[in-house]
Design a protein around this motif. Structure first.
Motif, PDB file in Angstrom:
ATOM      1  N   GLY A  86       3.900   7.469   2.565  1.00  0.00           N
ATOM      2  CA  GLY A  86       4.640   6.319   2.809  1.00  0.00           C
ATOM      3  C   GLY A  86       4.151   5.344   2.009  1.00  0.00           C
ATOM      4  N   TYR A  87       4.982   3.957   2.282  1.00  0.00           N
ATOM      5  CA  TYR A  87       4.446   2.559   1.734  1.00  0.00           C
ATOM      6  C   TYR A  87       4.639   1.496   2.771  1.00  0.00           C
ATOM      7  CZ  TYR A  87       8.894   0.608   0.875  1.00  0.00           C
ATOM      8  OH  TYR A  87      10.067   0.112   1.019  1.00  0.00           O
ATOM      9  N   SER A  88       3.724   0.581   2.638  1.00  0.00           N
ATOM     10  CA  SER A  88       3.793  -0.559   3.800  1.00  0.00           C
ATOM     11  C   SER A  88       2.941  -1.687   3.419  1.00  0.00           C
ATOM     12  CB  SER A  88       3.231   0.007   5.095  1.00  0.00           C
ATOM     13  OG  SER A  88       3.419  -1.033   5.994  1.00  0.00           O
ATOM     14  N   VAL A  89       3.127  -2.855   4.030  1.00  0.00           N
ATOM     15  CA  VAL A  89       2.394  -4.014   3.917  1.00  0.00           C
ATOM     16  C   VAL A  89       1.190  -3.876   4.765  1.00  0.00           C
ATOM     17  CG1 VAL A  89       2.073  -6.462   4.101  1.00  0.00           C
ATOM     18  CG2 VAL A  89       4.345  -5.466   3.173  1.00  0.00           C
ATOM     19  N   ASP A  90       1.291  -3.265   6.036  1.00  0.00           N
ATOM     20  CA  ASP A  90       0.286  -3.093   6.891  1.00  0.00           C
ATOM     21  C   ASP A  90      -0.003  -1.800   7.300  1.00  0.00           C
ATOM     22  OD1 ASP A  90      -1.290  -3.237   9.155  1.00  0.00           O
ATOM     23  OD2 ASP A  90      -0.431  -4.999  10.010  1.00  0.00           O
ATOM     24  N   LYS A 147      -3.691   3.256  -1.072  1.00  0.00           N
ATOM     25  CA  LYS A 147      -4.080   2.724  -2.384  1.00  0.00           C
ATOM     26  C   LYS A 147      -3.195   1.123  -2.384  1.00  0.00           C
ATOM     27  CE  LYS A 147      -4.090   3.712  -7.287  1.00  0.00           C
ATOM     28  NZ  LYS A 147      -3.916   4.769  -8.370  1.00  0.00           N
ATOM     29  N   LYS A 148      -4.030   0.119  -2.790  1.00  0.00           N
ATOM     30  CA  LYS A 148      -3.322  -0.840  -2.829  1.00  0.00           C
ATOM     31  C   LYS A 148      -2.552  -1.419  -4.293  1.00  0.00           C
ATOM     32  CE  LYS A 148      -4.690  -5.752  -2.100  1.00  0.00           C
ATOM     33  NZ  LYS A 148      -6.056  -6.638  -1.701  1.00  0.00           N
ATOM     34  N   SER A 190       6.753   3.363  -6.330  1.00  0.00           N
ATOM     35  CA  SER A 190       6.480   4.447  -7.341  1.00  0.00           C
ATOM     36  C   SER A 190       5.442   5.492  -7.002  1.00  0.00           C
ATOM     37  CB  SER A 190       6.344   3.901  -8.578  1.00  0.00           C
ATOM     38  OG  SER A 190       7.462   3.113  -9.029  1.00  0.00           O
ATOM     39  N   TYR A 191       4.462   4.970  -6.563  1.00  0.00           N
ATOM     40  CA  TYR A 191       3.200   5.751  -6.044  1.00  0.00           C
ATOM     41  C   TYR A 191       3.385   6.724  -4.885  1.00  0.00           C
ATOM     42  CZ  TYR A 191      -1.662   7.568  -5.981  1.00  0.00           C
ATOM     43  OH  TYR A 191      -2.375   8.143  -6.204  1.00  0.00           O
ATOM     44  N   GLU A 192       4.129   6.193  -4.006  1.00  0.00           N
ATOM     45  CA  GLU A 192       4.636   6.895  -2.966  1.00  0.00           C
ATOM     46  C   GLU A 192       5.542   8.115  -3.232  1.00  0.00           C
ATOM     47  OE1 GLU A 192       7.837   6.826   0.942  1.00  0.00           O
ATOM     48  OE2 GLU A 192       7.996   5.377  -0.748  1.00  0.00           O
ATOM     49  N   TYR A 193       6.437   7.728  -4.262  1.00  0.00           N
ATOM     50  CA  TYR A 193       6.988   8.839  -4.839  1.00  0.00           C
ATOM     51  C   TYR A 193       6.357   9.925  -5.430  1.00  0.00           C
ATOM     52  CZ  TYR A 193      10.827  11.114  -7.494  1.00  0.00           C
ATOM     53  OH  TYR A 193      11.750  12.025  -8.038  1.00  0.00           O
ATOM     54  N   LYS A 194       5.453   9.423  -6.071  1.00  0.00           N
ATOM     55  CA  LYS A 194       4.191  10.398  -6.658  1.00  0.00           C
ATOM     56  C   LYS A 194       3.716  11.346  -5.616  1.00  0.00           C
ATOM     57  CE  LYS A 194       0.500  10.945 -10.100  1.00  0.00           C
ATOM     58  NZ  LYS A 194      -0.203  10.208 -11.132  1.00  0.00           N
ATOM     59  N   LEU A 195       3.251  10.590  -4.851  1.00  0.00           N
ATOM     60  CA  LEU A 195       2.626  11.497  -3.441  1.00  0.00           C
ATOM     61  C   LEU A 195       3.642  12.478  -2.897  1.00  0.00           C
ATOM     62  CD1 LEU A 195       0.581   8.665  -1.572  1.00  0.00           C
ATOM     63  CD2 LEU A 195      -0.269  10.470  -3.035  1.00  0.00           C
ATOM     64  N   LYS A 196       4.717  12.058  -2.691  1.00  0.00           N
ATOM     65  CA  LYS A 196       5.762  13.020  -2.090  1.00  0.00           C
ATOM     66  C   LYS A 196       6.100  14.201  -2.825  1.00  0.00           C
ATOM     67  CE  LYS A 196       8.197   9.377   0.727  1.00  0.00           C
ATOM     68  NZ  LYS A 196       8.167   9.697   2.108  1.00  0.00           N
ATOM     69  N   ASN A 197       5.892  13.999  -4.375  1.00  0.00           N
ATOM     70  CA  ASN A 197       6.576  14.896  -5.057  1.00  0.00           C
ATOM     71  C   ASN A 197       5.341  15.749  -5.910  1.00  0.00           C
ATOM     72  OD1 ASN A 197       9.526  14.867  -4.989  1.00  0.00           O
ATOM     73  ND2 ASN A 197       9.012  12.768  -5.223  1.00  0.00           N
ATOM     74  N   ASP A 198       4.199  15.245  -5.516  1.00  0.00           N
ATOM     75  CA  ASP A 198       3.168  15.925  -6.624  1.00  0.00           C
ATOM     76  C   ASP A 198       2.320  16.846  -5.503  1.00  0.00           C
ATOM     77  OD1 ASP A 198       0.801  16.601  -8.040  1.00  0.00           O
ATOM     78  OD2 ASP A 198       0.918  14.828  -9.290  1.00  0.00           O
ATOM     79  N   PHE A 204       0.923  -1.045  -0.022  1.00  0.00           N
ATOM     80  CA  PHE A 204      -0.029  -0.260   0.072  1.00  0.00           C
ATOM     81  C   PHE A 204       0.822   1.244  -0.036  1.00  0.00           C
ATOM     82  CE2 PHE A 204      -2.397  -3.442   1.897  1.00  0.00           C
ATOM     83  CZ  PHE A 204      -3.678  -3.026   1.481  1.00  0.00           C
ATOM     84  N   ALA A 205       0.445   2.054  -0.732  1.00  0.00           N
ATOM     85  CA  ALA A 205       1.100   3.750  -0.553  1.00  0.00           C
ATOM     86  C   ALA A 205      -0.037   4.481   0.380  1.00  0.00           C
ATOM     87  CB  ALA A 205       1.102   4.133  -1.999  1.00  0.00           C
ATOM     88  N   TYR A 206       0.425   5.131   0.891  1.00  0.00           N
ATOM     89  CA  TYR A 206      -0.476   5.889   1.950  1.00  0.00           C
ATOM     90  C   TYR A 206      -0.293   7.339   2.186  1.00  0.00           C
ATOM     91  CZ  TYR A 206       3.031   4.926   5.490  1.00  0.00           C
ATOM     92  OH  TYR A 206       4.106   5.033   6.300  1.00  0.00           O
ATOM     93  N   LEU A 207      -1.190   8.183   2.591  1.00  0.00           N
ATOM     94  CA  LEU A 207      -0.825   9.544   2.971  1.00  0.00           C
ATOM     95  C   LEU A 207      -1.641   9.715   4.389  1.00  0.00           C
ATOM     96  CD1 LEU A 207      -0.051  12.264   1.935  1.00  0.00           C
ATOM     97  CD2 LEU A 207      -2.336  12.554   1.143  1.00  0.00           C
ATOM     98  N   LEU A 208      -0.808  10.343   5.240  1.00  0.00           N
ATOM     99  CA  LEU A 208      -1.051  10.530   6.463  1.00  0.00           C
ATOM    100  C   LEU A 208      -1.272  12.064   6.616  1.00  0.00           C
ATOM    101  CD1 LEU A 208       1.258   8.638   8.724  1.00  0.00           C
ATOM    102  CD2 LEU A 208      -0.818   8.000   7.806  1.00  0.00           C
ATOM    103  N   LYS A 209      -2.285  12.439   7.391  1.00  0.00           N
ATOM    104  CA  LYS A 209      -2.231  14.092   7.721  1.00  0.00           C
ATOM    105  C   LYS A 209      -2.114  14.210   9.307  1.00  0.00           C
ATOM    106  CE  LYS A 209      -5.901  17.760   7.782  1.00  0.00           C
ATOM    107  NZ  LYS A 209      -7.240  18.031   7.419  1.00  0.00           N
ATOM    108  N   SER A 210      -1.313  15.350   9.707  1.00  0.00           N
ATOM    109  CA  SER A 210      -1.045  15.430  11.195  1.00  0.00           C
ATOM    110  C   SER A 210      -2.395  16.051  11.778  1.00  0.00           C
ATOM    111  CB  SER A 210       0.035  16.330  11.384  1.00  0.00           C
ATOM    112  OG  SER A 210      -0.061  16.590  12.846  1.00  0.00           O
ATOM    113  N   VAL A 211      -2.699  15.433  12.974  1.00  0.00           N
ATOM    114  CA  VAL A 211      -3.886  15.978  13.623  1.00  0.00           C
ATOM    115  C   VAL A 211      -3.190  16.738  15.177  1.00  0.00           C
ATOM    116  CG1 VAL A 211      -5.395  14.058  13.201  1.00  0.00           C
ATOM    117  CG2 VAL A 211      -4.099  13.812  15.159  1.00  0.00           C
TER     118      VAL A 211
END
Length: 92
Positions: A21-25, A53-54, A63-71, A4-11
């Protein structure tokens, strides 16, 4: 195995940070970020998952994590959709 590629938001109060980031879990990874054992840049903040996103392969997720980080436009679009969804369903 799925990745999974993921996006976190600070609370954390007064903070407008995001982290990709990316992770299995993703849930386990969120726990690591929130307990200050995740990535160095996430330490000292509390996070929530706003998008994931799975993928079938690690390289696709990276690759998608890289896109999230840079876009920044993509990040803003995801955050906007998350905020709309959150407010739309909170008051039903």
């Amino acid at each position: 195995m799925s990745y999974f590629a993921y996006l976190l938001k600070s609370v954390s109060v007064g903070t407008k940070k995001t982290y990709a980031g990316y992770s299995v879990d993703v849930e386990k990874r969120l726990i690591q970020h929130n307990s200050n054992t995740g990535a160095k840049s996430t330490r000292g903040y509390k996070w929530k998952i706003v998008y994931q996103k799975k993928f079938k392969t690690k390289s696709e997720a990276m690759s998608y994590e890289y896109k999230l980080k840079n876009d920044k436009i993509l990040r803003k679009m995801i955050l906007k959709k998350f905020d709309q969804w959150k407010y739309q369903y909170c008051y039903l």
